[in-house]
Scaffold this active site. Sequence first.
Site, short mmCIF file in Angstrom:
data_model
loop_
_atom_site.label_atom_id
_atom_site.label_comp_id
_atom_site.label_asym_id
_atom_site.label_seq_id
_atom_site.Cartn_x
_atom_site.Cartn_y
_atom_site.Cartn_z
N CYS A 99 11.66 25.36 9.68
CA CYS A 99 10.48 24.52 9.79
C CYS A 99 10.53 23.76 11.12
CB CYS A 99 10.43 23.53 8.63
SG CYS A 99 9.06 22.37 8.73
N HIS A 141 4.43 27.71 2.55
CA HIS A 141 5.15 26.71 3.36
C HIS A 141 4.16 25.70 3.96
CE1 HIS A 141 8.47 25.66 6.36
NE2 HIS A 141 7.40 25.05 6.84
N GLU A 142 3.08 26.20 4.55
CA GLU A 142 2.13 25.29 5.23
C GLU A 142 1.35 24.44 4.23
OE1 GLU A 142 2.55 24.81 8.25
OE2 GLU A 142 3.81 26.57 8.56
N HIS A 145 3.17 21.50 3.04
CA HIS A 145 3.15 20.36 3.97
C HIS A 145 1.99 19.40 3.66
CE1 HIS A 145 6.30 20.83 6.91
NE2 HIS A 145 5.98 22.07 7.21
ZN ZN Z 1 7.19 23.45 8.14
#
Ligand code: ZN
Length: 188
Positions: A99, A141-142, A145
């Site tokens: 990341c 993953h995004e 966030h």
């Molecule tokens: Zn990330």
Amino acid sequence: MLRRRARELTPGEIATPAIQDLIAGMRDTMRDAPGVGLAAPQVGESIQLVVIEDPPQAHAGMTPAQLAERERAAVAFHVLINPRLTVEGDDEVAAYEGCLSFSGFTMIVPRWRRVRVEALDERGEPVVKIASGWYARILQHEIDHLRGVLCCDRMESRTLATHDNHLRHWRNATVDEARAALGPMPVD
Ligand code: ZN
């Protein structure tokens, strides 16, 4: 900021120069890093906006077998706003992941193999993405966030390594080989 739930954008906001400039800036930041995705909270904006791009040049140095193991193929640049992710099927797949907000480290993270995302694009138009393999991993993953979740929250913690040590010791190991070599957490 990285631990906060980001707020949704209104359709009216999406068209503003502030948001359009933010998208252009995030695209440049992602390409400079280089990375394959970037979420607005990573650049200090607590709003539900991510940019994604997995260009062919990001695959240089990977063998066809490695690309196939990761189910990784090129993904063109695109923007997702106010995304809603649902899991398709119940297959999970584990892979090493890093990341830009947790730089210098890599770790094995299990993810859903196939997901569906409904969102708005940079013009405020509805889009649907059905993804599997590496692209599904990037989406998870995004979008994590935007909910204050980082890959280290989902990692197999014994696999955490600095990027340098990963390249030195595990570069050619498959995920299964690395897991087997690390072994389970000792109980005594
Ligand atoms: Zn990330």
